[in-house]
Scaffold this motif. Structure first.
Motif, short mmCIF file in Angstrom:
data_model
loop_
_atom_site.label_atom_id
_atom_site.label_comp_id
_atom_site.label_asym_id
_atom_site.label_seq_id
_atom_site.Cartn_x
_atom_site.Cartn_y
_atom_site.Cartn_z
N ASP A 434 0.83 -1.20 0.00
CA ASP A 434 0.00 0.00 0.00
C ASP A 434 0.87 1.25 0.00
O ASP A 434 0.56 2.24 -0.67
N ALA A 435 1.96 1.22 0.77
CA ALA A 435 2.86 2.38 0.79
C ALA A 435 3.47 2.61 -0.58
O ALA A 435 3.61 3.74 -1.04
N ALA A 436 3.83 1.51 -1.26
CA ALA A 436 4.40 1.66 -2.60
C ALA A 436 3.37 2.21 -3.58
O ALA A 436 3.70 2.97 -4.48
N ALA A 437 2.11 1.80 -3.39
CA ALA A 437 1.05 2.26 -4.31
C ALA A 437 0.78 3.75 -4.15
O ALA A 437 0.26 4.39 -5.06
N GLU A 438 1.12 4.33 -2.99
CA GLU A 438 0.86 5.74 -2.75
C GLU A 438 1.99 6.65 -3.23
O GLU A 438 1.89 7.86 -3.13
N LEU A 439 3.07 6.07 -3.75
CA LEU A 439 4.17 6.90 -4.22
C LEU A 439 3.72 7.75 -5.40
O LEU A 439 2.94 7.30 -6.25
N PRO A 440 4.19 8.99 -5.50
CA PRO A 440 3.81 9.83 -6.64
C PRO A 440 4.16 9.20 -7.97
O PRO A 440 3.39 9.25 -8.89
N GLU A 441 5.33 8.62 -8.05
CA GLU A 441 5.73 7.90 -9.25
C GLU A 441 5.76 6.42 -8.89
O GLU A 441 6.78 5.89 -8.47
N ASN A 442 4.62 5.80 -9.02
CA ASN A 442 4.45 4.43 -8.54
C ASN A 442 5.38 3.47 -9.27
O ASN A 442 5.34 3.36 -10.48
N LYS A 443 6.25 2.82 -8.50
CA LYS A 443 7.16 1.83 -9.05
C LYS A 443 7.14 0.61 -8.15
O LYS A 443 8.11 0.26 -7.51
N MET A 444 5.96 -0.04 -8.12
CA MET A 444 5.77 -1.14 -7.18
C MET A 444 6.67 -2.32 -7.48
O MET A 444 6.93 -3.12 -6.61
N HIS A 445 7.13 -2.44 -8.72
CA HIS A 445 7.99 -3.59 -9.02
C HIS A 445 9.33 -3.49 -8.33
O HIS A 445 10.08 -4.44 -8.28
N ALA A 446 9.66 -2.31 -7.78
CA ALA A 446 10.92 -2.17 -7.05
C ALA A 446 10.83 -2.80 -5.67
O ALA A 446 11.84 -3.04 -5.03
N THR A 447 9.61 -3.06 -5.19
CA THR A 447 9.41 -3.73 -3.90
C THR A 447 8.48 -4.91 -4.09
O THR A 447 7.32 -4.87 -3.72
N PRO A 448 8.95 -5.97 -4.75
CA PRO A 448 8.07 -7.08 -5.09
C PRO A 448 7.64 -7.85 -3.86
O PRO A 448 8.27 -7.81 -2.81
N PHE A 456 3.43 -6.54 -12.68
CA PHE A 456 3.11 -6.20 -14.05
C PHE A 456 1.92 -5.25 -14.09
O PHE A 456 1.06 -5.26 -13.20
N TYR A 457 1.86 -4.46 -15.17
CA TYR A 457 0.79 -3.48 -15.36
C TYR A 457 0.26 -3.57 -16.78
O TYR A 457 0.95 -4.05 -17.68
N PRO A 458 -0.97 -3.08 -17.01
CA PRO A 458 -1.45 -2.96 -18.40
C PRO A 458 -0.65 -1.89 -19.13
O PRO A 458 -0.19 -0.92 -18.52
N PRO A 459 -0.47 -2.03 -20.44
CA PRO A 459 0.46 -1.15 -21.16
C PRO A 459 -0.20 0.16 -21.59
O PRO A 459 -1.41 0.28 -21.74
N GLY A 460 0.65 1.17 -21.81
CA GLY A 460 0.26 2.40 -22.47
C GLY A 460 -0.71 3.27 -21.70
O GLY A 460 -0.81 3.24 -20.48
N ARG A 461 -1.45 4.07 -22.46
CA ARG A 461 -2.49 4.94 -21.91
C ARG A 461 -3.72 4.09 -21.59
O ARG A 461 -4.18 3.30 -22.42
N TYR A 482 -13.04 7.26 -18.10
CA TYR A 482 -11.99 8.03 -17.45
C TYR A 482 -10.63 7.56 -17.94
O TYR A 482 -10.43 6.36 -18.20
N GLU A 483 -9.71 8.49 -18.05
CA GLU A 483 -8.31 8.13 -18.22
C GLU A 483 -7.72 7.96 -16.84
O GLU A 483 -7.73 8.89 -16.03
N THR A 484 -7.22 6.78 -16.54
CA THR A 484 -6.85 6.42 -15.17
C THR A 484 -5.34 6.25 -15.03
O THR A 484 -4.66 5.85 -15.98
N PRO A 485 -4.79 6.52 -13.85
CA PRO A 485 -3.35 6.33 -13.62
C PRO A 485 -3.00 4.86 -13.48
O PRO A 485 -3.82 4.05 -13.03
N ARG A 486 -1.79 4.54 -13.84
CA ARG A 486 -1.36 3.14 -13.84
C ARG A 486 -1.33 2.54 -12.44
O ARG A 486 -1.53 1.33 -12.26
N GLY A 487 -1.11 3.36 -11.42
CA GLY A 487 -1.01 2.83 -10.07
C GLY A 487 -2.26 2.14 -9.58
O GLY A 487 -2.19 1.31 -8.66
N LEU A 488 -3.42 2.43 -10.18
CA LEU A 488 -4.66 1.77 -9.76
C LEU A 488 -4.68 0.28 -10.10
O LEU A 488 -5.49 -0.47 -9.55
N TYR A 489 -3.81 -0.14 -11.00
CA TYR A 489 -3.83 -1.52 -11.47
C TYR A 489 -2.72 -2.36 -10.85
O TYR A 489 -2.37 -3.41 -11.37
#
Length: 533
Positions: A434-448, A456-461, A482-489
């Motif tokens: 959850d803490a990783a998901a709240e990062l402004p630039e979500n990079k959850m794969h850095a804390t697997p 993994f995330y869905p690609p593109g826009r 809606y155009e949604t941010p990648r962190g939601l996925y």
């Protein structure tokens, strides 16, 4: 005679129950084995090209099946599967509002209407190619035989069905990839190991940037296979029609393969303008790679569809949440009142443990023989290693005294308590994610979640069709996009219809209702008011 048969049956039942209790691995042994298997999996190279022989295909398929079993019935207790997920869904309720939050951008207007109208046509093309006979697809798209550049109708492991057609209406060469409709397709989708993948960004023929990351193993291998066949064909087509563009599209697994394929094609100067439409895309790329495709990949997601969020890491997160929930206390009270369920549950848990143990051993055998050849070089050398054998401490199992059903009930309850020991650790895992998901630039794969798990995330826009709350519109169903941010996925949102919402007919229906709403809103906004009159 009847007495003798009853005695034999009772003795047999006692032997089976004894084996069930003695052969049951302790919780500590299971945890140690899972950690050891994770470390060994890191050292194993999965193929990033399709197998070239039937033996290699059989080996990869065996590894896929065994590891899939290990990630499902090998780690999920039967109670969590039967009751925990259902209670978690009821507890959390609908989470559709999260896709319409303050960090999401509502889309409307003529441009959105035009884009969605185009998406509906291409989605129908994908459905006709995947679900109908090829002549019906040609008739729907108004294509003749000369419009077909390439058609591969039969799918094999990591070799999906696809076609390339010349579409004169859009002045595009359409490369359409079929989703998972056969057993071999599903094995391709299940080969979800994380393999290294990079994308070279070109600018005027020069390397501008290099994006490193990981991709879904089966989809990457399929994308590279399609690229080998499609590049000469597309090159010839563009030579005849230089004003045409290349557009890749697909649904589900086909969408994930298409997104990776588009990354590969754009590394060639003649395909640098290639774009992709991904309907219900599978989570297939790590953060930077998925983000790098925002300019040329559009992913469409429908309501509660869970596939764009599903990967090994997010599945582990759901498992941690379910096991850390409060359903176990209520379930344990019910178990004490239902001896028959206790008896059945004990045997199922025993089978699950043995499946996990056998799968781990067979995976090691398969891993020691898999060699996949690509361009004359070995992608995965044989791995032969000595590993410590897991042991079972039979002294930890309870002894059979008195009523066997009561003993089984007591033992199952003790196993539930043993698994509750890990709840605190599971909660810490959830907090970290959850803490990783709240990062402004979500990079959850850095804390697997695990050493070998990449998020993994869905690609593109990403654009998401969101259902409006009940009671807001007068219609039975109404949607906004809606155009949604990648962190939601980065996590799976459990919902009763999360599988139904993934199917193409559901996507088409939602998109049609959404288009009707946008047309109505556009008409209302452009009609003259009484003040103007």
């Amino acid at each position: 005679m009847a007495t003798a048969e009853a005695a034999v049956a009772a003795a047999g039942g006692a032997v089976l129950l004894y084996l069930a209790l003695v052969c049951r691995l302790s919780h500590q042994d299971v945890s140690e084995r899972e950690e050891r298997d994770d470390e060994e999996e890191e050292e194993i190279s999965w193929p990033d090209m399709p197998p070239s022989t039937w033996l290699e295909g059989l080996t990869v398929a065996t590894r896929t099946v065994l590891l899939a079993c290990g990630e499902t019935i090998g780690k999920w207790p039967i109670g969590d599967l039967a009751f925990g997920i259902n209670r978690q869904m009821k507890r959390q309720g609908s989470l559709q509002h999260e896709y319409a939050g303050s960090d999401c951008v509502r889309l409307s207007g003529c441009e959105t209407l035009s884009e969605l109208t185009e998406l509906l046509r291409y989605l129908n093309l994908c459905m006709y190619f995947s679900k109908k006979h090829f002549p019906a697809f040609l008739e729907f798209g108004q294509y003749d035989q000369e419009s077909i550049l390439l058609h591969m109708p039969n799918a094999r492991l990591m070799k999906p069905a696809f076609t390339i057609v010349r579409d004169s209406n859009s002045k595009c060469f359409l490369l359409i990839i079929r989703g998972a409709t056969t057993t071999t397709d599903r094995l391709t989708a299940a080969t979800g190991a994380e393999v290294p993948f990079h994308h070279v960004i070109l600018n005027n023929g020069k390397v501008e940037n290099l994006i490193l990351g990981h991709a879904h193993c089966g989809m990457l291998a399929a994308a590279r296979w399609i690229a080998q066949l499609a590049i000469p064909c597309l090159h010839e087509g563009l030579g005849r029609c230089p004003d045409y563009e290349v557009k890749v599209m697909g649904h589900s697994m086909g969408a994930g393969i298409g997104a990776i394929l588009t990354h590969i094609l754009r590394e060639r100067e003649e395909f640098s303008s290639c774009t992709c439409l991904a309907f219900a895309p599978a989570a297939c790329l790590t953060w930077e790679l998925a983000e790098s495709g925002k300019d040329f990949i559009t992913s469409l997601v429908n309501r509660n569809d869970a596939v764009p969020s599903f990967c090994k890491a997010s599945a582990a997160r759901v498992r941690s949440e379910v096991m850390a929930s409060s359903w176990r206390n209520n379930m344990r009270e019910g178990m004490q009142l239902n001896k028959l369920f206790n008896f059945v549950n004990g045997h199922v848990e025993k089978i699950r443990s043995h499946l996990a143990s056998v799968s781990g051993s067979l995976v090691k055998v398969a891993n020691s023989t898999v060699v996949v050849q690509c361009n004359g070089s070995s992608l995965s050398e044989p791995l032969i290693k000595n590993t410590a054998n897991g042991t079972t401490n039979g002294t930890d199992a309870p002894k059979i005294n008195g009523n066997s059903t009561q003993v089984c009930s007591t033992y199952v309850a003790s196993q539930v308590e043993a698994e509750e020991i890990n709840i605190q650790q599971d909660q810490e895992t959830i907090s970290n994610l959850d803490a990783a998901a709240e990062l402004p630039e979500n990079k959850m794969h850095a804390t697997p979640v695990a050493k070998s798990s990449q998020q993994f995330y869905p690609p593109g826009r990403i654009i998401h069709m969101v259902a409006l709350p009940d009671g807001e519109p007068e219609d039975d169903e109404a949607f906004e996009i809606y155009e949604t941010p990648r962190g939601l996925y980065g996590k799976i949102r459990l919902a009763p219809d999360m599988v139904k919402d993934h199917y193409m007919p559901s996507y088409i229906k939602t998109l049609e209702v959404l288009l009707d709403r946008l047309r109505k809103d556009g008409t209302d906004n452009t009609s003259p008011s009484s003040a103007d009159l």
